[in-house]
Design an enzyme around this catalytic site. Structure first.
Site, mmCIF file in Angstrom:
data_model
loop_
_atom_site.group_PDB
_atom_site.id
_atom_site.type_symbol
_atom_site.label_atom_id
_atom_site.label_comp_id
_atom_site.label_asym_id
_atom_site.label_seq_id
_atom_site.Cartn_x
_atom_site.Cartn_y
_atom_site.Cartn_z
ATOM 1 N N GLU A 222 -13.036 -24.714 35.362
ATOM 2 C CA GLU A 222 -11.837 -24.207 36.007
ATOM 3 C C GLU A 222 -12.142 -23.583 37.372
ATOM 4 O O GLU A 222 -11.318 -22.861 37.937
ATOM 5 C CB GLU A 222 -11.159 -23.153 35.111
ATOM 6 C CG GLU A 222 -11.905 -21.831 34.969
ATOM 7 C CD GLU A 222 -12.970 -21.859 33.875
ATOM 8 O OE1 GLU A 222 -13.396 -20.769 33.475
ATOM 9 O OE2 GLU A 222 -13.369 -22.963 33.450
ATOM 10 N N ASP B 5 -5.293 -29.374 31.385
ATOM 11 C CA ASP B 5 -5.528 -30.415 32.397
ATOM 12 C C ASP B 5 -4.430 -30.420 33.447
ATOM 13 O O ASP B 5 -4.697 -30.548 34.650
ATOM 14 C CB ASP B 5 -5.597 -31.799 31.734
ATOM 15 C CG ASP B 5 -6.863 -31.992 30.909
ATOM 16 O OD1 ASP B 5 -7.784 -31.158 31.055
ATOM 17 O OD2 ASP B 5 -6.928 -32.958 30.128
ATOM 18 N N HIS C 1 -5.397 -28.588 25.457
ATOM 19 C CA HIS C 1 -6.184 -29.164 26.540
ATOM 20 C C HIS C 1 -5.335 -29.977 27.516
ATOM 21 O O HIS C 1 -5.631 -30.026 28.711
ATOM 22 C CB HIS C 1 -7.300 -30.047 25.975
ATOM 23 C CG HIS C 1 -8.384 -29.243 25.310
ATOM 24 N ND1 HIS C 1 -9.258 -28.445 26.028
ATOM 25 C CD2 HIS C 1 -8.727 -29.097 24.011
ATOM 26 C CE1 HIS C 1 -10.092 -27.863 25.199
ATOM 27 N NE2 HIS C 1 -9.803 -28.236 23.957
ATOM 28 N N ASN D 23 -6.063 -22.638 27.623
ATOM 29 C CA ASN D 23 -6.310 -23.825 26.809
ATOM 30 C C ASN D 23 -5.980 -23.571 25.334
ATOM 31 O O ASN D 23 -5.412 -24.429 24.657
ATOM 32 C CB ASN D 23 -7.771 -24.258 26.931
ATOM 33 C CG ASN D 23 -7.968 -25.290 28.031
ATOM 34 O OD1 ASN D 23 -7.030 -25.987 28.406
ATOM 35 N ND2 ASN D 23 -9.174 -25.387 28.543
ATOM 36 N N ASP E 288 -11.570 -19.062 40.743
ATOM 37 C CA ASP E 288 -11.637 -19.299 39.302
ATOM 38 C C ASP E 288 -10.257 -18.996 38.715
ATOM 39 O O ASP E 288 -9.615 -18.008 39.099
ATOM 40 C CB ASP E 288 -12.681 -18.349 38.696
ATOM 41 C CG ASP E 288 -13.261 -18.903 37.405
ATOM 42 O OD1 ASP E 288 -12.778 -19.949 36.957
ATOM 43 O OD2 ASP E 288 -14.177 -18.278 36.861
ATOM 44 N N ILE E 289 -9.779 -19.860 37.815
ATOM 45 C CA ILE E 289 -8.494 -19.599 37.138
ATOM 46 C C ILE E 289 -8.709 -18.489 36.108
ATOM 47 O O ILE E 289 -9.594 -18.572 35.259
ATOM 48 C CB ILE E 289 -7.972 -20.875 36.458
ATOM 49 C CG1 ILE E 289 -7.722 -21.971 37.503
ATOM 50 C CG2 ILE E 289 -6.699 -20.582 35.674
ATOM 51 C CD1 ILE E 289 -7.297 -23.301 36.924
#
Length: 386
Positions: A290, A263, A259, A254, A246-247
């Site tokens: 994520e 991305d 966004h 974000n 997981d980030i």
């Protein structure tokens, strides 16, 4: 008329003898007994001779009719041979063409004389040669009465063409050499169309299994692949590992960079995963948002942790700015790794649950770290390897 010759000879002899008897009777006034005795004999001989004439004439008529029919059949065959929309050839036991019609010549780009100096094996695709020669030998040995298959030829100009081949034996008389009749239908357009359909379907299938943003496998493919590898692991009692990462503080990323920045971050992390995981059997997927997942078949927990740590450190070393993180000023990831040797009493959800549990532990212990879990004989968390 069946008895035309016999009747004609009979009448001629009868008239001739009657005139003869009349002549001598008018001259001498009497007729010898021999004249009356000889008349039936002469009539019988005339009938027999006429009958033989009828037979000869009948045989000659039949022969003329047969010749005409044979000529008609030959002309029809020649038209079929010359104008046929399929290639026709007569070849010997070495697959050397003895005859080749215009369609086959046009299909292969060779003249008939050129084809007679080569074999079909010389212009066939290597993958098809062994099969076709095996079938040809079985045909010549009488083991089969015909064969049919699709095969590839190389034209004189090097272009590859597909042909649907039907072959049967054309036996010679007595000890003469047996030949094989081959009929070849050009199916190149059909095969090209089929290939385009296969490619289109494969592309569509590939797109349906890919994440639109990162280009790696999506959740749908992950679920299918995990089930498939789980069954293989159950069958052969092999370990199956799963990495979930997981980030860290992605929402804040974000919020800070927008966004579009988020991305781009996801794409960079996906690229790292693909570069790190090298084995053909391993699968990298975007699990959701994520979160990413990596399936590692036939991998023990220690090896899975090595891969997980390499991913974690590589992401950190990119030094992607993340001012909104409470872990580091650069982008980091938390990673959980789990390994199970599946059996019939477990299911894929068990592996996902344990990898997720290890990921939760990594987050609880401050993030930017790897935690692991292995289920072999007992449930326990392995020490952190960072």
């Amino acid at each position: 008329m069946k008895y035309k010759g016999s009747i004609t000879a009979f009448i001629l002899v009868l008239i001739t003898n009657c005139l003869y008897i009349t002549y001598y009777f008018s001259r001498d006034g009497y007729v010898d007994t021999i004249e009356f005795i000889g008349l039936p004999i002469m009539l019988t001989l005339a009938w027999w001779c006429g009958k033989q004439f009828d037979k000869v004439k009948l045989f000659m008529e039949k022969d003329r009719n047969q010749s005409k029919e044979l000529q008609r059949i030959n002309e029809q065959f020649q038209v079929i041979y010359e104008k046929s929309p399929i290639g026709i050839t007569l070849m010997d036991k070495n697959s050397r063409p003895v005859m080749a019609n215009p369609k086959l010549q046009d299909m292969l780009g060779y003249s008939e004389k050129e084809l007679q100096n080569i074999t079909f094996g010389d212009i066939s695709h290597p993958d098809d040669t062994t099969i076709i020669m095996g079938l040809l030998n079985e045909l010549l040995e009488g083991k089969i009465d015909h064969y049919q298959l699709e095969k590839r030829y190389y034209r004189k100009d090097g272009q590859l063409v597909w042909g649907k081949v039907t072959s049967s034996l054309f036996p010679g008389k007595n000890d003469e050499l047996s030949y094989v009749i081959g009929m070849v239908t050009d199916i190149t357009e059909r095969k090209v169309a089929e290939q385009h359909l296969i490619e289109a379907y494969q592309e569509m299938e590939d797109l349906s299994n890919r994440d639109g943003l990162t280009g790696i496998a999506n959740r749908r493919y992950f679920d299918e692949y995990l089930i498939r590898e789980w069954r293989q692991a159950v069958r052969y009692s092999k370990p199956l590992s799963l990495i979930m990462l997981d980030i860290d503080s992605f929402k804040e990323f974000n919020d800070t960079y927008g966004h579009m920045g988020g991305d781009e971050c996801l794409k960079q992390v996906a690229s790292i995963l693909e570069e790190t995981v090298k084995r053909r059997t391993d699968s990298v997927a975007r699990y959701g948002g994520e979160e990413f997942a990596i399936i590692l078949p036939e991998t023990v927990i220690n090896d899975a942790c090595i891969v997980a740590e390499k991913i974690r450190s590589t992401v950190e070393e990119l030094h992607i700015p993340h001012v909104g993180s409470n872990v580091s000023k650069f982008l980091t990831v938390s990673v959980g790794a789990a390994t199970i040797i599946p059996d019939f009493n477990s299911n894929p959800e068990d592996l996902i649950r344990e990898a997720d549990r290890a990921l939760y532990q990594a987050k609880q212990k401050g993030r930017n770290r790897v935690e692991s879990y292995s289920k072999y004989s007992e449930r326990k968390l392995l020490p952190n390897i960072v």
